[in-house]
Design a protein around this motif. Sequence first.
Motif, PDB file in Angstrom:
ATOM      1  N   GLY A   1      18.268  -3.786 -52.828  1.00 47.89           N
ATOM      2  CA  GLY A   1      19.502  -3.982 -52.071  1.00 47.89           C
ATOM      3  C   GLY A   1      19.386  -5.138 -51.101  1.00 47.89           C
ATOM      4  O   GLY A   1      18.582  -6.051 -51.293  1.00 47.89           O
ATOM      5  N   SER A   2      20.153  -5.103 -50.025  1.00 45.91           N
ATOM      6  CA  SER A   2      20.182  -6.213 -49.077  1.00 45.91           C
ATOM      7  C   SER A   2      18.848  -6.335 -48.346  1.00 45.91           C
ATOM      8  O   SER A   2      18.119  -5.365 -48.179  1.00 45.91           O
ATOM      9  N   SER A   3      18.569  -7.547 -47.872  1.00 46.18           N
ATOM     10  CA  SER A   3      17.254  -7.841 -47.288  1.00 46.18           C
ATOM     11  C   SER A   3      17.214  -7.575 -45.797  1.00 46.18           C
ATOM     12  O   SER A   3      16.863  -8.451 -45.011  1.00 46.18           O
ATOM     13  N   ARG A   4      17.574  -6.369 -45.387  1.00 46.76           N
ATOM     14  CA  ARG A   4      17.616  -6.044 -43.958  1.00 46.76           C
ATOM     15  C   ARG A   4      16.251  -5.592 -43.446  1.00 46.76           C
ATOM     16  O   ARG A   4      15.645  -4.655 -43.967  1.00 46.76           O
ATOM     17  N   GLU A   5      15.760  -6.289 -42.410  1.00 39.09           N
ATOM     18  CA  GLU A   5      14.468  -5.927 -41.847  1.00 39.09           C
ATOM     19  C   GLU A   5      14.547  -4.614 -41.072  1.00 39.09           C
ATOM     20  O   GLU A   5      13.527  -3.992 -40.779  1.00 39.09           O
ATOM     21  N   HIS A   6      15.764  -4.172 -40.779  1.00 36.27           N
ATOM     22  CA  HIS A   6      15.934  -2.878 -40.110  1.00 36.27           C
ATOM     23  C   HIS A   6      15.369  -1.727 -40.951  1.00 36.27           C
ATOM     24  O   HIS A   6      15.030  -0.678 -40.396  1.00 36.27           O
TER      25      HIS A   6
ATOM     26  N   ALA B   1      11.194  -3.789 -54.088  1.00 36.49           N
ATOM     27  CA  ALA B   1      11.927  -5.046 -53.992  1.00 36.49           C
ATOM     28  C   ALA B   1      11.065  -6.034 -53.216  1.00 36.49           C
ATOM     29  O   ALA B   1      10.414  -5.667 -52.227  1.00 36.49           O
ATOM     30  N   ASP B   2      11.061  -7.295 -53.647  1.00 36.37           N
ATOM     31  CA  ASP B   2      10.132  -8.282 -53.095  1.00 36.37           C
ATOM     32  C   ASP B   2      10.270  -8.476 -51.584  1.00 36.37           C
ATOM     33  O   ASP B   2       9.268  -8.498 -50.856  1.00 36.37           O
TER      34      ASP B   2
ATOM     35  N   ASN C   1       8.423  -7.535 -45.968  1.00 44.67           N
ATOM     36  CA  ASN C   1       8.784  -7.100 -44.615  1.00 44.67           C
ATOM     37  C   ASN C   1       7.931  -5.936 -44.136  1.00 44.67           C
ATOM     38  O   ASN C   1       7.671  -5.798 -42.930  1.00 44.67           O
ATOM     39  N   CYS C   2       7.491  -5.094 -45.058  1.00 45.07           N
ATOM     40  CA  CYS C   2       6.637  -3.967 -44.677  1.00 45.07           C
ATOM     41  C   CYS C   2       5.353  -4.460 -44.025  1.00 45.07           C
ATOM     42  O   CYS C   2       4.958  -3.987 -42.955  1.00 45.07           O
ATOM     43  N   PHE C   3       4.691  -5.427 -44.648  1.00 44.44           N
ATOM     44  CA  PHE C   3       3.440  -5.952 -44.109  1.00 44.44           C
ATOM     45  C   PHE C   3       3.639  -6.581 -42.735  1.00 44.44           C
ATOM     46  O   PHE C   3       2.744  -6.539 -41.891  1.00 44.44           O
TER      47      PHE C   3
ATOM     48  N   ILE D   1       2.334   0.387 -51.303  1.00 47.85           N
ATOM     49  CA  ILE D   1       1.365   0.410 -52.405  1.00 47.85           C
ATOM     50  C   ILE D   1       2.106   0.603 -53.721  1.00 47.85           C
ATOM     51  O   ILE D   1       2.794   1.608 -53.910  1.00 47.85           O
ATOM     52  N   ALA D   2       1.954  -0.351 -54.622  1.00 42.83           N
ATOM     53  CA  ALA D   2       2.557  -0.248 -55.952  1.00 42.83           C
ATOM     54  C   ALA D   2       1.491   0.226 -56.944  1.00 42.83           C
ATOM     55  O   ALA D   2       0.401  -0.356 -57.022  1.00 42.83           O
ATOM     56  N   LEU D   3       1.822   1.289 -57.664  1.00 39.83           N
ATOM     57  CA  LEU D   3       0.890   1.890 -58.617  1.00 39.83           C
ATOM     58  C   LEU D   3       1.596   2.181 -59.936  1.00 39.83           C
ATOM     59  O   LEU D   3       2.827   2.342 -59.961  1.00 39.83           O
TER      60      LEU D   3
END
Length: 201
Positions: A80-85, A104-105, A110-112, A119-121
């Motif tokens: 979805g939208s790229s909201r850092e919130h 989503a990329d 933004n998480c980091f 973590i993607a598994l």
Amino acid sequence: MEKFDKLTGIAAPMPMINIDTDMIIPKQFLKTIKRSGLGVNLFDEMRYDDDGKEIPDFVLNKDAYRDAQIIVAGDNFGCGSSREHAPWAIKDFGISCVIAPSFADIFYSNCFKNGILPIALPQEQVDILMKDAEKGANARMTVDLETQTITTSDGEVITFDVDPFKKHCLMNGLDDIALTLEKAKSIDSFESQASQARPWV
């Protein structure tokens, strides 16, 4: 930014796919530029009814998961939208790790930058962790960033990959501003030399 090295905590199972940023934090809560205070509205439209009362069936409203620090989710988390919130709300609630088959990329990046380890598994490994999370508050899993391992409540160990630079930043609590400030001496030196060479600027 808070450092992330090793986390042992309750994992909330959220097997839905395509959990987007508007589900994570609805648009009406995007007016603030503060990173704190958004946790109460995390997954707002799934957590509360139209009268503002908790929906008992939603996972984070169940007693076993009110203090969850990990989410185990379905595919394409944070689309979805790229909201850092969105990561702000997740972190403010108390969650520091999200595990899913894919992200989503922009949300992933933004998480980091906000002290969250995504973590993607492979799906089969997420399924193992989902079943472990479904056991409730007594089934705590451990996420160790240094060794890049997840240990289930039964002792099963799953390894994960992470970009070395992102790992370094997260383990040392370095966001973009902190990374820049690491070069403060070089920046000051450059500015001083530039000022002497071009005093009219």
